[in-house]
Structure formats: C-alpha cells, structure tokens
Design a protein around this motif. Structure first.
Motif, PDB file in Angstrom:
ATOM      1  N   VAL A 179       0.790  -1.172   0.046  1.00 14.59           N
ATOM      2  CA  VAL A 179       0.139  -0.014   0.050  1.00 14.59           C
ATOM      3  C   VAL A 179       1.038   1.276  -0.020  1.00 14.59           C
ATOM      4  CG1 VAL A 179      -1.691   1.436   1.231  1.00 14.59           C
ATOM      5  CG2 VAL A 179      -1.869  -1.018   1.065  1.00 14.59           C
ATOM      6  N   GLY A 180       1.981   1.270   0.872  1.00 18.27           N
ATOM      7  CA  GLY A 180       3.008   2.379   0.757  1.00 18.27           C
ATOM      8  C   GLY A 180       3.305   2.802  -0.471  1.00 18.27           C
ATOM      9  N   ILE A 181       3.911   1.458  -1.289  1.00 17.82           N
ATOM     10  CA  ILE A 181       4.185   1.825  -2.830  1.00 17.82           C
ATOM     11  C   ILE A 181       3.121   2.496  -3.816  1.00 17.82           C
ATOM     12  CG2 ILE A 181       5.681   0.696  -4.721  1.00 17.82           C
ATOM     13  CD1 ILE A 181       6.778  -1.208  -2.918  1.00 17.82           C
ATOM     14  N   CYS A 392      11.074  -6.710  -5.919  1.00 14.02           N
ATOM     15  CA  CYS A 392      10.453  -6.628  -7.159  1.00 14.02           C
ATOM     16  C   CYS A 392       9.584  -5.766  -7.024  1.00 14.02           C
ATOM     17  CB  CYS A 392      10.204  -8.146  -7.401  1.00 14.02           C
ATOM     18  SG  CYS A 392       9.158  -8.139  -9.145  1.00 14.02           S
ATOM     19  N   PHE A 393       8.785  -5.588  -5.947  1.00 11.91           N
ATOM     20  CA  PHE A 393       7.401  -4.717  -5.728  1.00 11.91           C
ATOM     21  C   PHE A 393       8.030  -3.305  -5.949  1.00 11.91           C
ATOM     22  CE2 PHE A 393       5.593  -8.100  -2.525  1.00 11.91           C
ATOM     23  CZ  PHE A 393       5.163  -8.611  -3.555  1.00 11.91           C
ATOM     24  N   ILE A 397       6.362  -2.099  -9.262  1.00 15.01           N
ATOM     25  CA  ILE A 397       5.063  -1.363  -8.924  1.00 15.01           C
ATOM     26  C   ILE A 397       4.973   0.050  -9.646  1.00 15.01           C
ATOM     27  CG2 ILE A 397       3.339  -0.649  -7.242  1.00 15.01           C
ATOM     28  CD1 ILE A 397       3.881  -3.124  -5.745  1.00 15.01           C
ATOM     29  N   PRO A 398       6.052   0.761  -9.174  1.00 19.18           N
ATOM     30  CA  PRO A 398       5.836   2.219  -9.691  1.00 19.18           C
ATOM     31  C   PRO A 398       5.852   2.273 -11.351  1.00 19.18           C
ATOM     32  CG  PRO A 398       7.532   2.235  -8.051  1.00 19.18           C
ATOM     33  CD  PRO A 398       7.210   0.624  -8.312  1.00 19.18           C
ATOM     34  N   VAL A 399       6.749   1.326 -12.027  1.00 22.52           N
ATOM     35  CA  VAL A 399       6.730   1.468 -13.642  1.00 22.52           C
ATOM     36  C   VAL A 399       5.385   0.801 -14.135  1.00 22.52           C
ATOM     37  CG1 VAL A 399       7.955   0.500 -15.509  1.00 22.52           C
ATOM     38  CG2 VAL A 399       9.430   1.344 -13.656  1.00 22.52           C
ATOM     39  N   GLY A 400       5.077  -0.472 -13.568  1.00 21.65           N
ATOM     40  CA  GLY A 400       4.157  -1.129 -13.978  1.00 21.65           C
ATOM     41  C   GLY A 400       2.809  -0.187 -13.833  1.00 21.65           C
ATOM     42  N   ILE A 401       2.379   0.316 -12.714  1.00 26.14           N
ATOM     43  CA  ILE A 401       1.278   1.110 -12.529  1.00 26.14           C
ATOM     44  C   ILE A 401       1.171   2.445 -13.318  1.00 26.14           C
ATOM     45  CG2 ILE A 401      -0.224   2.206 -10.560  1.00 26.14           C
ATOM     46  CD1 ILE A 401      -0.332  -0.710 -10.515  1.00 26.14           C
ATOM     47  N   THR A 402       2.359   2.994 -13.376  1.00 26.54           N
ATOM     48  CA  THR A 402       2.311   4.405 -14.117  1.00 26.54           C
ATOM     49  C   THR A 402       2.166   3.921 -15.797  1.00 26.54           C
ATOM     50  OG1 THR A 402       4.671   4.315 -14.273  1.00 26.54           O
ATOM     51  CG2 THR A 402       3.739   5.537 -12.750  1.00 26.54           C
ATOM     52  N   LEU A 403       2.688   2.890 -15.923  1.00 28.64           N
ATOM     53  CA  LEU A 403       2.263   2.299 -17.440  1.00 28.64           C
ATOM     54  C   LEU A 403       0.765   2.064 -17.755  1.00 28.64           C
ATOM     55  CD1 LEU A 403       3.310   1.534 -20.231  1.00 28.64           C
ATOM     56  CD2 LEU A 403       4.019  -0.603 -19.292  1.00 28.64           C
ATOM     57  N   ALA A 404       0.168   1.262 -16.741  1.00 26.48           N
ATOM     58  CA  ALA A 404      -1.074   1.099 -16.846  1.00 26.48           C
ATOM     59  C   ALA A 404      -2.212   2.064 -16.588  1.00 26.48           C
ATOM     60  CB  ALA A 404      -1.555   0.049 -15.444  1.00 26.48           C
ATOM     61  N   ASP A 410      -6.643  -2.250 -16.562  1.00 27.62           N
ATOM     62  CA  ASP A 410      -7.194  -2.223 -15.349  1.00 27.62           C
ATOM     63  C   ASP A 410      -5.952  -2.279 -14.216  1.00 27.62           C
ATOM     64  OD1 ASP A 410      -8.335  -2.825 -12.785  1.00 27.62           O
ATOM     65  OD2 ASP A 410      -9.946  -3.977 -13.801  1.00 27.62           O
ATOM     66  N   LEU A 411      -5.699  -1.280 -13.291  1.00 24.50           N
ATOM     67  CA  LEU A 411      -5.010  -1.378 -12.272  1.00 24.50           C
ATOM     68  C   LEU A 411      -4.934  -2.443 -11.169  1.00 24.50           C
ATOM     69  CD1 LEU A 411      -5.120   2.298 -11.224  1.00 24.50           C
ATOM     70  CD2 LEU A 411      -3.699   1.456 -12.773  1.00 24.50           C
ATOM     71  N   VAL A 412      -6.148  -3.074 -11.230  1.00 27.78           N
ATOM     72  CA  VAL A 412      -6.428  -4.227 -10.270  1.00 27.78           C
ATOM     73  C   VAL A 412      -5.470  -5.537 -10.830  1.00 27.78           C
ATOM     74  CG1 VAL A 412      -7.802  -6.007  -9.067  1.00 27.78           C
ATOM     75  CG2 VAL A 412      -8.162  -3.510  -9.109  1.00 27.78           C
ATOM     76  N   VAL A 413      -5.793  -5.673 -12.188  1.00 26.72           N
ATOM     77  CA  VAL A 413      -5.107  -6.581 -12.903  1.00 26.72           C
ATOM     78  C   VAL A 413      -3.457  -6.544 -13.115  1.00 26.72           C
ATOM     79  CG1 VAL A 413      -5.136  -7.950 -15.289  1.00 26.72           C
ATOM     80  CG2 VAL A 413      -7.015  -7.207 -14.190  1.00 26.72           C
ATOM     81  N   ALA A 414      -3.109  -5.233 -13.232  1.00 24.98           N
ATOM     82  CA  ALA A 414      -1.887  -4.856 -13.413  1.00 24.98           C
ATOM     83  C   ALA A 414      -0.917  -5.095 -12.108  1.00 24.98           C
ATOM     84  CB  ALA A 414      -1.497  -3.398 -13.716  1.00 24.98           C
ATOM     85  N   THR A 415      -1.647  -4.829 -10.873  1.00 26.33           N
ATOM     86  CA  THR A 415      -1.111  -4.805  -9.745  1.00 26.33           C
ATOM     87  C   THR A 415      -0.996  -6.550  -9.180  1.00 26.33           C
ATOM     88  OG1 THR A 415      -2.120  -2.792  -8.983  1.00 26.33           O
ATOM     89  CG2 THR A 415      -1.300  -4.489  -7.038  1.00 26.33           C
TER      90      THR A 415
END
Length: 507
Positions: A179-181, A392-393, A397-404, A410-415
């Motif tokens: 959650v922090g990330i 790995c998180f 996560i920063p790269v994957g979520i910003t890309l999504a 969907d942010l949930v699927v990406a996470t």
C-alpha cells in the motif's frame, strides 16, 4: 523518440539492470534516484543536490494549501513495519511457539495429519513470510520428523503457505509495504487500499499455489524429484531441545487475533467517520489504513508483551527490540527510496506516458492487452534474479502502475500480475531469503529445497499465466479461474493416477 522520452525509459531500465547485476536493491534504487536527479536537472546541475533533498523530504512531508504538512501516513507505516519486526521476536523469546508445537504433537497420527497441521499453521500465522519460514520451520521440524515426513516436503508446504498467504491477507507487513508503494504512484492515494484488496481475487498464482499444496496433501502427490530428495531424521530429542523455554500458546494466538480484529475495527471506524454511512466500498476507500494498521500493531505488540511477561526476562527486552528493528530497517529504507524514485518516474520524467506511447506505436491494442503477461513475466525474472519479492515490488509497481494508468489497463489486474510474478520468482530463486530461511528452519539443504519445490510452483505458475492471458483478452474473471483451476486439478489428478500406478507396480 526524443531525448525526454529516451531518458524517461532509460532510468527504470538502468535500475532493473543494476538490480540484476549487483543483486543489491538499496544500492540500485539509490543510484536510480541520483540518475533521475541528473536527468531532470540536466541543464541546471547545481540544483541536483537540492532536488535530491526535496525528494527525500517529500516522503516525510508535503505542501497543502501553501503550508508544509507532516506525512503521517509514511510515519505510521514505518512504525508499523518496525512493530511487525518486534512481534515475531516476542513469540520466539516467550516460548509461545514451542507451546504451540507441543499442542500439535498430540494431534498427529500419520504423515498426512502432520501435513494438514503444518498447512493450517502456515495459513494462520500470516504476519510475515520470513517469520513463517524460519520460526515455523524450526517449530514444525520435530513434528514432521516424528511422523516420518521428509524435510523437503516440510519446506515445500511452509514456503508455499508463507508469501501466498501474506499477499492474500494484507493485514501484515506485506499489506502495509505494498500500500505504501501504491500510495506513491497512484494519482489518488486513497484508492491504494481498494486496489490491493481487489487484487486479492485476481492473484491467480497465490491462490493456485495454495490450492496445489492442498491437492498434494489430499491426494498424497509426491513427485519423483521429491521422492529422490528424501531427507528425514527421526530425532525426538529435538523436541526437548526446542522446548527448553515454554510459554503459553495463547501468547501467540491472542496477539495475532488482536492484530486482525483491532485493525479491521479501526479500518471500519476511520472510514465510517468520514462517510457517515454504512456503505462498505465507500468506507474502504475513505479509511485511514496507516493509522488502522498502526493501532492494530501497537495493541498486538503490547498484548503479546503482557501475556509473555512471565517467561521473558528483563534483560531480553533490549535484544527483542534490537533484533526486531534490525529486521525491519532494510524494508523501511527500500520503501523510502521506492517512494522517492516513484515520484521522479511518475511526475518529473513521466515514464508511464512515454512507455505507453511507445507500446501503442509498436503493437497497438493487442500489445496493451498483453501487458498483464508482460508484467507477470518481468516480475518473475526480477524476483528470481534478485531473490526478493519485496525488491521486485519496489522496482516493478511504480513502473507497471504508471504504465497501466496511461495505457488503459485495469490497475487491479496490473497490480495482481506484478504481485503474482514476484511471489513465483521468489519461490523458485535459490538466492531468495525465504528459500534460504526455509531451508535453515526445516533442516534441509537450499539446493534440495529449490529442486523439490520448483515443479510444484511451476505448475501453479503455468496455470496462473494462462489465467492472466484469459482475463486480459476476455475480461472474465470467472472464465480465467475456471480454465486455470480446471487445468491445475487436471494436472494434479494425472500425477495422482501416475503415482498410484507406480506404487502398484512396485508392490
């Protein structure tokens, strides 16, 4: 591609490369942050030190309506992580773990019974995966030896019920960390809890890994590699050695229950205080998660200390807190660096926008739909190479979520794809902390644990990969679980029949 786009993509690429080459996450993130400062202030190098300082300070404070405010969210999370380092030490020093093991001994009738007890214990004790790996492994070893269970089998069950359970029950150090990330990369930080909660239902690998353990116990599936690496020493004297200090079993159970119920209560209370309505989704979206987990952690730790006061000597308290903080400190440092570099990647370099534009230009819609599979595979590779799912998180996560965010995924699927890939990569990595600690706790070699766990974990990962592919193209969660779940059951049923045929031919 212009210079700005190139630099925005080059930064995370360099960080990933450093992580692979050095296996040192903190060093890699620190170098990445410094490079980000250089990229952003390329024309004004004298401002680089000030820029770096501002990024570190932004973790602990922010500006609202022209006034500097303390970031209590970050402070709460850091204290909570420290408490979750201390709590397992209380259980160890109080002897409550030994009492729990002694109770389980009376329930064991055969190897399968001991496997069920170990499986349930791994699911119930979800505070931290490393705590499970070392403490539960050491505690359950006499139980498995007494029932004739191999050390490798014990290691597989414990390792496969540690990280998956932690990721599916976010009332742990894992939940606070993730959650922090997320909070550092999402446009609306209040959505981070909801996204993590929703990702539980889409984390195919975690569910399939647990289901695989369940099926392997139910159908007694011992793959050839597990039978070849059979290492068991029936040493009942170890029970007495481990039970030199015996506390109350309730000193373990009640603090864990306190952590769960107090945290849930505070989540409901803080969310209800804002919305003033009994609407679950709105309550979750508006809850103060950092304060909730902190209060839960404080109550659980204080309760554990109170219940263990008769068995813990006064001189042990300093050691308990010292060891607990030592365990938590690396995670706190990683989180600080991840927040800081996430701010650079998202706001200053705008990596997500440039990467999404690049992907759209190369493969269009089909490649965008393949993003969950790409994130899953990349997370596996990073976690395997570095030996850490948390690392790995912090990287993905920063790269994957910003890309999504910029590609419409969907942010949930990406996470979920990132979390699932990281767990599998960690499971099959011979340099993983949990692999090493599980081997140490259960008394088998790292090599034998790695070899025997690999096929079980890989079957679950293949089914998860197929499920992520199905949900990417069909958007049907039910279909994804149906196909992946049926495939998993089919594979294990085939292995069951094959093992029975082999056994019958021998006899």
């Amino acid at each position: 591609m212009n210079l700005e786009s190139l630099l925005s993509i080059l930064l995370p690429a360099i960080v990933l490369l450093l992580v692979f080459l050095t296996k040192r996450l903190i060093f890699s993130l620190a170098v990445g942050l410094c490079l980000g400062a250089v990229f952003v202030n390329f024309h004004t190098p004298m401002q680089i030190p000030e820029y770096l300082l501002s990024k570190f300070l932004s973790v602990f404070r922010y500006v609202s309506e022209g006034e500097v405010q303390i970031n209590w969210y970050a402070i709460h999370i850091f204290i909570f992580l420290a408490l979750l380092g201390v709590l397992p030490q209380v259980f160890i020093h109080s002897g409550s773990i030994n009492s729990f093991v002694k109770w389980t001994h009376s329930k064991v009738k055969d190897p399968r019974s001991s496997e069920w007890i170990i499986f349930v214990a791994g699911c119930v004790i979800f505070i931290d995966d490393q705590f499970n790996a070392l403490t539960l492994g050491r505690s359950m070893r006499p139980l498995s030896d007494a029932s004739g269970l191999s050390r490798e089998r014990l290691a597989y069950i414990i390792d496969s019920t540690s990280a998956p359970v932690c990721i599916l029950l976010p009332l742990s150090s894992w939940g606070a960390y993730i959650v922090g990330i997320l909070n550092g990369v999402l446009p609306d930080p209040s959505k981070s809890v909801g996204i993590l909660s929703a990702s539980i239902g889409v984390n195919f690998y975690a569910w399939f890994a647990l289901f695989a353990v369940f099926l392997s116990i139910l159908w007694r599936i011992h793959l050839p590699v597990m039978r070849k690496n059979f290492n068991v020493g029936v040493d009942l004297s170890e029970i007495e050695r481990d039970a030199q200090k015996e506390g109350s079993m309730w000193a373990l159970i009640l603090p864990i229950l306190t952590l769960v119920f107090v945290t849930l209560g505070m989540i409901f209370y803080t969310g209800y205080q804002k919305v003033q309505a009994l609407e679950f989704q709105k309550i979750v979206e508006n809850t103060n998660i950092s304060l909730s987990v902190l209060i839960g952690g404080i109550c659980a730790t204080l309760f554990a200390l109170l219940l263990s006061s008769k068995t813990i000597k006064s001189e042990e308290y300093v050691q308990i807190f010292k060891e607990g903080i030592k365990i938590s400190l690396p995670s706190i440092i990683i989180l600080i660096l991840a927040w800081a570099i996430g701010d650079v990647v998202r706001y200053d370099l705008k990596t997500g926008e440039h990467l999404s534009a690049l992907i759209a230009g190369i493969g269009g819609e089909n490649l965008s739909k393949a993003l969950p599979l790409i994130l899953f595979v990349f997370s596996i590779a990073i976690a395997f190479a570095t030996g850490t799912s948390w690392g790995c998180f912090a990287v993905m996560i920063p790269v994957g979520i910003t890309l999504a965010l910029h590609s419409g995924l969907d942010l949930v699927v990406a996470t979920s794809a990132i979390l699932a890939g990281a767990i599998y990569g960690d499971h099959i990595s011979p340099i993983s902390d949990t692999t090493i600690l599980t081997s140490a706790g259960t008394g088998c070699s790292v090599q034998s644990h790695f070899i025997t766990q690999l096929p079980y974990a890989s079957i679950s990962a293949i089914c998860a990969f197929i499920s992520f592919g199905i949900i990417s193209w069909s958007n049907s969660l039910l279909l994804a679980y149906a196909v992946g779940g049926i495939l998993l059951v089919g594979i294990f049923y085939y292995l069951k029949i094959r093992y029975e045929l082999v056994q019958n031919s021998i006899h």
